[in-house]
Design an enzyme around this catalytic site. Structure first.
Site, short mmCIF file in Angstrom:
data_model
loop_
_atom_site.label_atom_id
_atom_site.label_comp_id
_atom_site.label_asym_id
_atom_site.label_seq_id
_atom_site.Cartn_x
_atom_site.Cartn_y
_atom_site.Cartn_z
N ASN A 76 0.65 -1.45 -0.43
CA ASN A 76 0.09 -0.18 -0.20
C ASN A 76 1.01 1.81 -0.27
O ASN A 76 0.32 2.83 -0.26
CB ASN A 76 -0.87 0.06 1.17
CG ASN A 76 -2.65 -1.28 1.35
OD1 ASN A 76 -2.33 -0.86 0.15
ND2 ASN A 76 -1.79 -1.56 2.19
N MET A 78 3.12 2.90 -1.81
CA MET A 78 3.67 3.37 -2.72
C MET A 78 2.06 3.67 -3.51
O MET A 78 2.45 3.54 -5.03
CB MET A 78 4.70 3.10 -3.94
CG MET A 78 5.93 3.35 -3.17
SD MET A 78 6.79 1.95 -3.29
CE MET A 78 8.23 2.34 -4.65
N LYS A 79 0.79 3.97 -2.82
CA LYS A 79 0.13 4.64 -3.40
C LYS A 79 -0.29 6.12 -3.38
O LYS A 79 -0.09 6.27 -2.61
CB LYS A 79 -1.17 2.80 -3.71
CG LYS A 79 -1.55 1.55 -3.58
CD LYS A 79 -2.61 1.29 -3.03
CE LYS A 79 -2.30 -0.17 -3.66
NZ LYS A 79 -3.07 -1.12 -2.49
N HIS A 112 4.03 -0.24 -6.86
CA HIS A 112 2.76 -0.26 -7.30
C HIS A 112 1.80 0.55 -6.57
O HIS A 112 2.70 0.70 -5.34
CB HIS A 112 2.54 -2.01 -6.93
CG HIS A 112 1.25 -1.83 -6.72
ND1 HIS A 112 0.10 -2.23 -8.25
CD2 HIS A 112 0.01 -2.64 -5.78
CE1 HIS A 112 -1.09 -2.60 -7.53
NE2 HIS A 112 -1.13 -2.34 -6.02
N ASN A 160 -3.80 1.02 -13.13
CA ASN A 160 -4.35 -0.26 -13.02
C ASN A 160 -5.05 -0.13 -12.99
O ASN A 160 -6.46 0.94 -12.29
CB ASN A 160 -3.89 -0.22 -11.02
CG ASN A 160 -3.59 -1.38 -10.50
OD1 ASN A 160 -3.93 -2.08 -11.25
ND2 ASN A 160 -4.34 -1.69 -9.13
N GLU A 161 -6.14 -1.36 -13.41
CA GLU A 161 -7.66 -1.68 -13.18
C GLU A 161 -8.51 -0.45 -14.22
O GLU A 161 -8.77 -0.40 -13.82
CB GLU A 161 -8.10 -1.54 -11.95
CG GLU A 161 -7.64 -2.77 -11.11
CD GLU A 161 -7.86 -3.41 -9.94
OE1 GLU A 161 -9.35 -2.65 -9.43
OE2 GLU A 161 -6.95 -4.06 -9.23
N GLU A 268 0.35 -9.68 -8.44
CA GLU A 268 -0.59 -10.44 -7.13
C GLU A 268 -1.45 -11.42 -6.26
O GLU A 268 -2.13 -11.78 -6.63
CB GLU A 268 -1.75 -8.68 -6.98
CG GLU A 268 -1.27 -7.76 -7.57
CD GLU A 268 -1.88 -7.24 -7.45
OE1 GLU A 268 -3.27 -7.04 -6.96
OE2 GLU A 268 -2.40 -5.56 -7.84
N TRP A 315 1.10 -11.81 -3.46
CA TRP A 315 0.40 -10.00 -2.52
C TRP A 315 0.29 -11.01 -1.24
O TRP A 315 -1.21 -11.07 -0.93
CB TRP A 315 -1.28 -10.31 -3.29
CG TRP A 315 -1.15 -8.87 -3.35
CD1 TRP A 315 -2.23 -7.92 -2.16
CD2 TRP A 315 -0.39 -7.92 -3.76
NE1 TRP A 315 -2.33 -6.69 -2.20
CE2 TRP A 315 -1.48 -6.36 -3.74
CE3 TRP A 315 0.74 -7.23 -4.37
CZ2 TRP A 315 -1.23 -4.92 -4.03
CZ3 TRP A 315 1.28 -6.35 -4.87
CH2 TRP A 315 0.22 -5.14 -4.65
#
Ligand code: XIL
Length: 354
Positions: A76, A78-79, A112, A160-161, A268, A315
């Site tokens: 988390n 590096m979000k 990420h 991402n996504e 992941e 993950w």
């Protein structure tokens, strides 16, 4: 006579001492096993794990990471929500903890994730400035972050996504709304300007089984390649179940994306052992089914052309800390190590598949 000195009593003492030796090496719990090698020694590619920075102060945790893995990712820290806490403010301190640890121990770092609709700081998610200002903030955020970690982070999940489920449409995220349909390529270009040596990835879930989403991603990659938009790889998140999707489905998905020629990251990985919530504890049967699935994942990765084998990332380290438990709201044991850092037979499955 000194009784302790009597040969008979000394013999009894020895027998007693011998019988008090630590238990047999083979665990009595058949869901665990004694490894003869490590993931990083066994694999011909990088094997990583996503971690929380706070865990690194636990020596047993840190030791197991360096023993088994050759790549690290921040689960988390590096979000965007953490690295951009307020307008014009950047905080890389927790990311630095992970990257410093990786550097000190010779692990590669996969970053990420720069842009993800689900990790936004509230001030940015509710941004009321103009679209042009939103875009400028996004560009500055990407370039400040990539520059900060330049030379220390080998690769990034840039976006991402971005796609909807069961559809060929872009998700109508705040990025799409404010920056337009070409926001994904802009993000890749900005990241590339900031660090031309970093490998840039598109990452998503469902590519393993969602044909429409996968074909949308393949089209996007081919379009980027045709127009020289820098993209080097993509991540299959690989959040799958012990019995789903089928082996053929997975292998078809991997072949289709490998045909793009890009680097492939199983990014992941976790395997739900209790997707229907029918277990209160991990049974031996289910542990074996999960072991088989892990063996399949490793074998599948080997079918990718060697030059495209970027690596894999699990993950999480131990079952009890998996994000899947709060996410699905039921108990599960999705990872390679149990709550006591014991080696599950899932680890053996990986080693054998490798
Ligand atoms: C998850 C983390 O594991 C959780 O701790 C956090 O609360 C939410 O995000 N897809 C992704 C990851 O790309 O970033 C997500 O990680 C899991 C799903």
């Amino acid at each position: 006579m000194n009784h302790l000195g009597s040969p008979f009593l000394r013999l009894i003492g020895l027998v007693f001492l011998f019988s008090c030796k630590p238990g047999p090496l083979v665990p009595t719990d058949e869901r665990l096993y004694v490894p003869t090698t490590t993931l990083k020694a066994q694999a011909d590619y990088r094997v990583g794990v996503a971690i929380q920075s706070g865990k690194l102060s636990d020596t047993a945790f840190a030791d197991l990471i360096t023993k088994e893995f050759s790549s690290l990712t921040a689960e988390n820290q590096m979000k965007q929500g953490i690295m951009m806490p307020a307008s014009g403010v950047f905080d890389f301190s927790e990311g630095d903890v992970i990257v410093d640890f990786a550097q000190a121990n010779g692990l590669r770092v996969h970053g990420h994730a720069l842009i993800w609709h689900s990790s936004l700081p509230i001030w940015f998610d509710t941004y009321s400035g103009t679209n042009a200002q939103f875009e400028q903030i996004t560009k500055t955020y990407i370039q400040t972050t990539v520059t900060h970690f330049k030379g220390r982070v080998a690769s990034w999940d840039v976006v991402n996504e971005a796609f909807d489920d069961d559809s060929r449409q872009l998700r109508n995220s705040i990025f799409r709304q404010k920056m337009g349909d070409d926001y994904v390529e802009k993000c890749f270009q900005w990241a590339h300007e900031a660090d031309p040596d970093a490998l840039l990835f598109y990452n998503d879930y469902g590519l393993e089984y969602d044909d429409k989403k996968r074909s949308a991603v393949v089209d996007m990659i081919n379009d980027f390649k045709a127009r020289n938009i820098p993209i080097h790889g993509f991540g299959f998140q690989m959040h799958i179940n012990h019995n789903w999707p089928g082996k053929g489905t997975l292998s078809n998905a991997v072949n289709t994306l490998a045909a793009t020629g890009l680097q492939i990251h199983f990014s992941e990985i976790d395997v739900r052992a209790n997707p229907n919530n029918d277990l209160a504890e991990l049974t031996l049967n289910r542990a074996k089914s999960q072991e088989d699935r892990y063996r399949e994942i490793a074998a599948l990765f080997k079918t990718i052309p060697v030059s495209q084998q970027f690596g894999m990332t699990f993950w999480g380290l131990t079952d009890n800390e998996s994000w899947l438990i709060p996410f699905w709201g039921n108990i599960d044991w999705p990872l390679l190590f149990d709550a006591n850092k014991g080696y599950k037979i899932a680890h053996r499955g990986m080693i054998e598949g490798m």
